[in-house]
Design a protein around this motif. Structure first.
Motif, PDB file in Angstrom:
ATOM      1  N   SER A  90       0.847  -1.191   0.000  1.00  0.00           N
ATOM      2  CA  SER A  90       0.000   0.000   0.000  1.00  0.00           C
ATOM      3  C   SER A  90       0.886   1.246   0.000  1.00  0.00           C
ATOM      4  O   SER A  90       1.885   1.309   0.729  1.00  0.00           O
ATOM      5  CB  SER A  90      -0.896   0.011   1.244  1.00  0.00           C
ATOM      6  OG  SER A  90      -1.789  -1.081   1.221  1.00  0.00           O
ATOM      7  N   LYS A 133      -0.084   2.063  -6.993  1.00  0.00           N
ATOM      8  CA  LYS A 133      -0.831   1.164  -7.878  1.00  0.00           C
ATOM      9  C   LYS A 133      -2.207   1.735  -8.236  1.00  0.00           C
ATOM     10  O   LYS A 133      -2.570   1.810  -9.412  1.00  0.00           O
ATOM     11  CB  LYS A 133      -1.000  -0.211  -7.214  1.00  0.00           C
ATOM     12  CG  LYS A 133       0.280  -0.852  -6.717  1.00  0.00           C
ATOM     13  CD  LYS A 133       0.055  -2.231  -6.149  1.00  0.00           C
ATOM     14  CE  LYS A 133      -0.955  -2.271  -5.026  1.00  0.00           C
ATOM     15  NZ  LYS A 133      -0.535  -1.505  -3.832  1.00  0.00           N
ATOM     16  N   SER A 134      -2.965   2.120  -7.227  1.00  0.00           N
ATOM     17  CA  SER A 134      -4.323   2.628  -7.471  1.00  0.00           C
ATOM     18  C   SER A 134      -4.299   3.958  -8.210  1.00  0.00           C
ATOM     19  O   SER A 134      -5.164   4.223  -9.055  1.00  0.00           O
ATOM     20  CB  SER A 134      -5.083   2.770  -6.155  1.00  0.00           C
ATOM     21  OG  SER A 134      -5.332   1.499  -5.579  1.00  0.00           O
ATOM     22  N   SER A 164      -3.985   3.214 -11.850  1.00  0.00           N
ATOM     23  CA  SER A 164      -5.252   2.772 -12.463  1.00  0.00           C
ATOM     24  C   SER A 164      -6.204   3.944 -12.670  1.00  0.00           C
ATOM     25  O   SER A 164      -6.851   4.052 -13.714  1.00  0.00           O
ATOM     26  CB  SER A 164      -5.908   1.697 -11.586  1.00  0.00           C
ATOM     27  OG  SER A 164      -6.337   2.241 -10.352  1.00  0.00           O
ATOM     28  N   PHE A 175     -13.864  -1.593  -8.950  1.00  0.00           N
ATOM     29  CA  PHE A 175     -13.301  -0.906  -7.787  1.00  0.00           C
ATOM     30  C   PHE A 175     -13.186  -1.848  -6.594  1.00  0.00           C
ATOM     31  O   PHE A 175     -13.854  -2.878  -6.512  1.00  0.00           O
ATOM     32  CB  PHE A 175     -14.170   0.308  -7.427  1.00  0.00           C
ATOM     33  CG  PHE A 175     -14.151   1.381  -8.472  1.00  0.00           C
ATOM     34  CD1 PHE A 175     -13.156   2.350  -8.479  1.00  0.00           C
ATOM     35  CD2 PHE A 175     -15.111   1.413  -9.468  1.00  0.00           C
ATOM     36  CE1 PHE A 175     -13.130   3.337  -9.452  1.00  0.00           C
ATOM     37  CE2 PHE A 175     -15.092   2.399 -10.446  1.00  0.00           C
ATOM     38  CZ  PHE A 175     -14.095   3.358 -10.445  1.00  0.00           C
ATOM     39  N   GLN A 176     -12.333  -1.449  -5.623  1.00  0.00           N
ATOM     40  CA  GLN A 176     -12.018  -2.360  -4.531  1.00  0.00           C
ATOM     41  C   GLN A 176     -13.097  -2.399  -3.463  1.00  0.00           C
ATOM     42  O   GLN A 176     -13.238  -3.392  -2.767  1.00  0.00           O
ATOM     43  CB  GLN A 176     -10.672  -1.999  -3.902  1.00  0.00           C
ATOM     44  CG  GLN A 176     -10.546  -0.596  -3.381  1.00  0.00           C
ATOM     45  CD  GLN A 176      -9.164  -0.325  -2.804  1.00  0.00           C
ATOM     46  OE1 GLN A 176      -8.787  -0.910  -1.800  1.00  0.00           O
ATOM     47  NE2 GLN A 176      -8.409   0.528  -3.432  1.00  0.00           N
ATOM     48  N   ASP A 200      -9.057  -3.173  -9.452  1.00  0.00           N
ATOM     49  CA  ASP A 200      -8.255  -2.581  -8.382  1.00  0.00           C
ATOM     50  C   ASP A 200      -8.589  -3.267  -7.055  1.00  0.00           C
ATOM     51  O   ASP A 200      -9.625  -2.987  -6.449  1.00  0.00           O
ATOM     52  CB  ASP A 200      -8.542  -1.074  -8.293  1.00  0.00           C
ATOM     53  CG  ASP A 200      -7.665  -0.378  -7.257  1.00  0.00           C
ATOM     54  OD1 ASP A 200      -6.744  -1.022  -6.733  1.00  0.00           O
ATOM     55  OD2 ASP A 200      -7.912   0.810  -6.971  1.00  0.00           O
ATOM     56  N   GLU A 201      -7.711  -4.151  -6.606  1.00  0.00           N
ATOM     57  CA  GLU A 201      -7.909  -4.895  -5.357  1.00  0.00           C
ATOM     58  C   GLU A 201      -9.334  -5.461  -5.288  1.00  0.00           C
ATOM     59  O   GLU A 201     -10.107  -5.135  -4.372  1.00  0.00           O
ATOM     60  CB  GLU A 201      -7.666  -3.966  -4.152  1.00  0.00           C
ATOM     61  CG  GLU A 201      -6.299  -3.320  -4.116  1.00  0.00           C
ATOM     62  CD  GLU A 201      -5.255  -4.150  -3.389  1.00  0.00           C
ATOM     63  OE1 GLU A 201      -5.537  -5.327  -3.089  1.00  0.00           O
ATOM     64  OE2 GLU A 201      -4.160  -3.632  -3.136  1.00  0.00           O
TER      65      GLU A 201
END
Length: 326
Positions: free
Chosen positions: A45, A49-50, A53, A99-100, A182-183
């Protein structure tokens, strides 16, 4: 897998200026994803990464974010200069996102069926009746029981696993060329994670869609990804075919991530962890960003940022020690 390139991303940079300084979230990311291929972007984290995206989807507010990219092509269509209005036309049709947090991503006052129906009505020239039929079919395809009844359910009436399946159904609704997940298994228990990943993998293979899977958990991508890109402090530090990376990781950070995965065969019962934590993005260390946490760090690592070098067999690594080993 064909060689048709579905995502071509070159030199993506994202920064967030503020009163305290500048947050360099992403520093020069390159990504290639071919039709039917799953590429995993892995890291702790705070590695960017996010943000990567959201920048690809053009969902970051500018300002505060400042984004620079040399190329952003999806299915051969250059999108780097697209306005928000133009992106609204292609989201769902050419590229889509899972989405996560499904509870936050779904509208709490609209039934899940209506939300999927809206995707069809926005992107396809069809009637409301046809859109409803397709929405029910989409719920059925992702394995939701009694899809006609669930069509009228609100998000809070569904379990976490079913809500995540609804997001997958929405993402695949218009058969886009690229999907970013994303996750997708955040906050789900292990058995439900496996079910959701099975649905995602099956849908991706059936539609032959390019998939960018973002996660912090390498164990999740073992059976999903064709290629793995390991990200640290806004940079790609290792890129490799999945099998080769699990067999022999090169970068010390990748070795640390793999070492932290609990193994049933481990008789020592020792929890391996990478020391310290990801540095503050406003105060990144000089030289290699990983050197304060690395057992192999030398004076050269503390002074110079290693380049991302091709080491053959489709593998790349950003590490002086690994390059010497190779």
């Amino acid at each position: 897998m064909t060689e048709e390139l579905m995502l071509k991303l070159r030199n993506l940079k994202v920064i967030f200026p503020n009163a305290m300084g500048v947050v360099k979230a992403v520093e020069g990311i390159d990504l290639d994803i071919h039709k039917g291929e799953c590429v995993a972007l892995v890291g702790e984290s705070g590695c960017g990464k996010s943000v990567t995206s959201l920048a690809i989807m053009k969902l970051l507010n500018t300002p505060p974010a400042l984004i620079s990219v040399d190329e952003l092509c999806v299915g051969g269509e250059e999108m780097k200069d697209y306005s928000n209005k133009k992106m609204q036309e292609v989201r769902g049709k050419k590229l889509s996102m899972i989405f996560q947090d499904a509870m936050s991503a779904l509208n709490p006052v609209m039934t899940v069926g209506r939300q999927i129906q809206e995707v069809f009505l926005t992107q396809k020239d069809i009637t409301k009746k046809e859109a409803k039929e397709r929405a029910i079919k989409a719920l059925e395809l992702v394995g939701i029981p009694e899809p006609a009844r669930r069509y009228n359910a609100f998000p809070h009436q569904l379990s976490g696993g079913l809500r995540q399946r609804v997001l997958i159904a929405m993402a695949f609704a218009c058969n886009p060329e690229l999907i970013i997940a994303d996750e997708p298994t955040t906050a789900l228990d292990v058995t439900i994670q496996a079910q959701v990943l099975d649905v995602l993998k099956r849908m991706q293979k059936n539609h032959n869609t390019a998939l960018l899977l973002i996660t912090h958990d390498l164990s999740i991508v073992a059976n999903m990804a064709d290629t793995i890109c390991v990200m640290y402090c806004g940079k790609i530090v290792e890129k490799s075919p999945a099998y080769a990376l699990f067999k022999k990781p090169y970068h010390p950070y990748t070795k640390g991530l793999l070492g932290a995965i609990p193994k049933l065969s481990d008789e020592r019962h020792v929890f391996v962890q990478i020391p310290d934590s990801v540095p503050n993005p406003m105060h990144k260390p000089k030289g290699c960003y990983f050197h304060p946490r690395c057992a192999y760090a030398t004076d050269k690592c503390r002074e110079c940022m290693p380049p991302l070098r091709d080491v053959g067999d489709g593998r790349m690594v950003r590490c002086f020690h690994a390059l010497e080993e190779v």
